[in-house]
Design a protein around this motif. Structure first.
Motif, PDB file in Angstrom:
ATOM      1  N   PHE A 114     -24.801  34.831  15.513  1.00 43.21           N
ATOM      2  CA  PHE A 114     -24.146  35.735  14.569  1.00 43.21           C
ATOM      3  C   PHE A 114     -22.975  35.008  13.919  1.00 43.21           C
ATOM      4  O   PHE A 114     -22.320  34.169  14.550  1.00 43.21           O
ATOM      5  N   ALA A 154     -19.437  36.226  11.651  1.00 38.60           N
ATOM      6  CA  ALA A 154     -18.660  37.345  11.084  1.00 38.60           C
ATOM      7  C   ALA A 154     -17.699  36.751  10.049  1.00 38.60           C
ATOM      8  O   ALA A 154     -18.118  36.395   8.944  1.00 38.60           O
ATOM      9  N   GLY A 155     -16.421  36.576  10.381  1.00 38.25           N
ATOM     10  CA  GLY A 155     -15.474  35.976   9.427  1.00 38.25           C
ATOM     11  C   GLY A 155     -15.698  34.484   9.228  1.00 38.25           C
ATOM     12  O   GLY A 155     -15.281  33.911   8.219  1.00 38.25           O
ATOM     13  N   GLY A 156     -16.297  33.843  10.206  1.00 39.76           N
ATOM     14  CA  GLY A 156     -16.606  32.411  10.112  1.00 39.76           C
ATOM     15  C   GLY A 156     -15.417  31.499  10.374  1.00 39.76           C
ATOM     16  O   GLY A 156     -15.547  30.278  10.303  1.00 39.76           O
ATOM     17  N   THR A 157     -14.252  32.047  10.720  1.00 42.40           N
ATOM     18  CA  THR A 157     -13.047  31.206  10.826  1.00 42.40           C
ATOM     19  C   THR A 157     -13.056  30.302  12.058  1.00 42.40           C
ATOM     20  O   THR A 157     -12.346  29.301  12.090  1.00 42.40           O
ATOM     21  N   ASN A 158     -13.845  30.633  13.054  1.00 40.54           N
ATOM     22  CA  ASN A 158     -13.976  29.746  14.202  1.00 40.54           C
ATOM     23  C   ASN A 158     -15.320  29.022  14.187  1.00 40.54           C
ATOM     24  O   ASN A 158     -15.393  27.807  14.357  1.00 40.54           O
ATOM     25  N   LEU A 159     -16.376  29.769  13.933  1.00 42.54           N
ATOM     26  CA  LEU A 159     -17.716  29.171  14.029  1.00 42.54           C
ATOM     27  C   LEU A 159     -17.925  28.030  13.034  1.00 42.54           C
ATOM     28  O   LEU A 159     -18.476  26.978  13.380  1.00 42.54           O
ATOM     29  N   ALA A 176      -2.474  33.421  14.101  1.00 45.94           N
ATOM     30  CA  ALA A 176      -2.992  32.687  12.939  1.00 45.94           C
ATOM     31  C   ALA A 176      -2.080  32.818  11.712  1.00 45.94           C
ATOM     32  O   ALA A 176      -0.867  32.725  11.815  1.00 45.94           O
ATOM     33  N   THR A 213     -12.447  38.759  12.383  1.00 47.49           N
ATOM     34  CA  THR A 213     -12.844  40.112  12.801  1.00 47.49           C
ATOM     35  C   THR A 213     -12.520  40.319  14.285  1.00 47.49           C
ATOM     36  O   THR A 213     -12.283  39.362  15.027  1.00 47.49           O
ATOM     37  N   ASP A 258      -4.644  36.145  20.935  1.00 47.18           N
ATOM     38  CA  ASP A 258      -3.506  37.050  21.136  1.00 47.18           C
ATOM     39  C   ASP A 258      -4.000  38.490  21.258  1.00 47.18           C
ATOM     40  O   ASP A 258      -3.586  39.234  22.149  1.00 47.18           O
ATOM     41  N   ILE A 315     -21.598  42.761  19.676  1.00 48.28           N
ATOM     42  CA  ILE A 315     -20.446  43.644  19.915  1.00 48.28           C
ATOM     43  C   ILE A 315     -20.411  44.656  18.782  1.00 48.28           C
ATOM     44  O   ILE A 315     -20.432  44.273  17.601  1.00 48.28           O
ATOM     45  N   LYS A 348       5.265  35.932  22.021  1.00 43.94           N
ATOM     46  CA  LYS A 348       4.414  34.743  21.930  1.00 43.94           C
ATOM     47  C   LYS A 348       5.308  33.511  21.833  1.00 43.94           C
ATOM     48  O   LYS A 348       6.105  33.396  20.899  1.00 43.94           O
TER      49      LYS A 348
END
Ligand SMILES: Cc1cc2nc3c(=O)[nH]c(=O)nc-3n(C[C@H](O)[C@H](O)[C@H](O)COP(=O)(O)OP(=O)(O)OC[C@H]3O[C@@H](n4cnc5c(N)ncnc54)[C@H](O)[C@@H]3O)c2cc1C
Length: 327
Positions: free
Chosen positions: A27, A29-34, A98, A107, A163, A211, A229
């Motif tokens: 999957f 989603a936002g793609g910011t990690n994958l 971030a 997401t 976080d 999820i 933090k």
């Protein structure tokens, strides 16, 4: 980056079936990690199943609290009036993460599933049991300044970077997932795993599960809360140590408490013994220092992260003081 197929189903069932048909599908989603992981050849999916057209973006009140759809962005959740009013701890945790641009894309589901930021995991030329089981843990004897002080194994000492998840574990959220065997609910504290013998598995999400949402029960932790933090620069940096502190106060006495840490373990680290010890105690710096000492029992450092043994209890004390209005 390797070539991959891309599909964008509009129905949940189609998304699940498309994923199940192909062992190397994932999957997105936002793609910011994958996408980062794909560019670095750390993760090599052959097909991306884009879930952004599924109706999983709502944030709505329920009879028990609030339900947040898995595709709600980190910004939408942080800024939602219901979240700000009833779950300010979550709002604070999200805003600390971030950058504004990333939070607009990231997401809730993706944040929970993001991978560790361990250098050895991100560099495909180095050994990492999480990326390549059996290859060893480069961080054990290497650069381990950002690594775990709790719950690690000799296979992996990485930490979970989120976080948001630290606040969600403190707020006793539940995760609603669906998959080949139907829907099920997972308590947030059981969603992420400790590394043990299988650090390649970050979570207890089963193969081909999606999820759908996160449920947070209503609670009295609406006022005396603080997400602290500690990081190397004021924004756009992951936590060295973070603390989610929530207190329910009756004049100067603690009626109930929630406490969790980030940046210290392979999963968001809930401190239940410390929470119990706070109940019935007076609000004072001494109470909070004793709680921090209790919370640190069993902590162990590696060559470069011994500073966390001092930073973490100081952060707990400071977060509790701020939550209680003492500082
Ligand atoms: C420079 C930078 C700084 C950052 N700083 C922070 C920070 O300070 N704090 C912090 O918490 N985070 C931080 N992040 C991480 C960021 O929060 C995550 O990248 C983001 O939350 C991932 O969400 P996404 O929707 O983009 O996920 P994606 O990249 O799309 O996906 C990530 C993973 O989740 C899986 N996935 C996504 N949705 C679902 C679903 N519904 N069901 C099952 N699996 C799913 C995907 O298959 C993939 O494996 C930072 C990221 C960057 C790039």
């Amino acid at each position: 980056m390797k070539n991959f197929q891309y599909v964008r189903p509009t129905q949940q069932q189609a998304a699940l079936e498309t994923l199940a048909q192909d062992d190397k599908a994932m999957f997105i989603a936002g793609g910011t990690n994958l996408i980062d992981l794909m560019k670095r050849n750390v993760v090599l999916p052959e097909k991306l199943v884009d879930i952004n057209r599924l109706p999983l973006r709502k944030i709505e009140p329920t009879s028990k609290g609030v339900r947040i759809g898995a595709l709600a962005s980190n910004s939408e959740v942080a800024e939602h009036p219901l979240i700000r009013e009833k779950f300010p701890l979550l709002s604070q945790a999200l805003i600390s993460g971030a950058s504004a641009q990333l939070r607009n894309m990231a997401t809730v589901g993706g944040n929970m599933m993001q991978r560790t930021r361990c250098y050895y995991f991100y560099d495909a030329a180095l050994p990492c049991n999480k990326r390549q089981p059996g290859s060893g843990c480069g961080a054990l004897q290497g650069i381990n300044s950002k690594h775990a002080i709790f719950g690690f194994s000799d296979k992996c000492i990485a930490v979970h970077p989120s976080d948001m998840c630290v606040a969600l574990v403190a707020l006793e959220a539940t995760v609603l997932v669906t998959g080949p065997k139907g829907e099920r609910q997972v308590p947030f504290k059981d969603f992420h795993r400790l590394p043990g013998e299988h650090p390649e598995r970050d979570t207890n999400l089963e193969k081909n599960e999606l999820i759908l949402a996160v449920d947070i029960p209503a609670s009295s932790f609406t006022q005396n809360v603080h997400y602290l933090k500690v990081r190397e620069r004021a924004s756009y940096a992951f936590a060295l140590v973070s603390v989610a502190a929530a207190l329910d106060l009756d004049k100067g006495t603690i009626r109930n408490a929630r406490l969790a840490m980030g940046g210290v373990a392979h999963k968001p680290w809930r401190l239940m013994e410390a929470e119990k010890a706070l109940v019935g105690k007076p609000v004072s710096e001494e109470t909070f220092q004793q709680t921090a000492a209790l919370a640190m029992q069993g902590a162990k450092a590696f060559e470069h992260n011994a500073y966390k043994l001092k930073l973490a209890p100081n952060a707990i004390t400071q977060a509790l003081k701020t939550a209680a209005g003492l500082s």
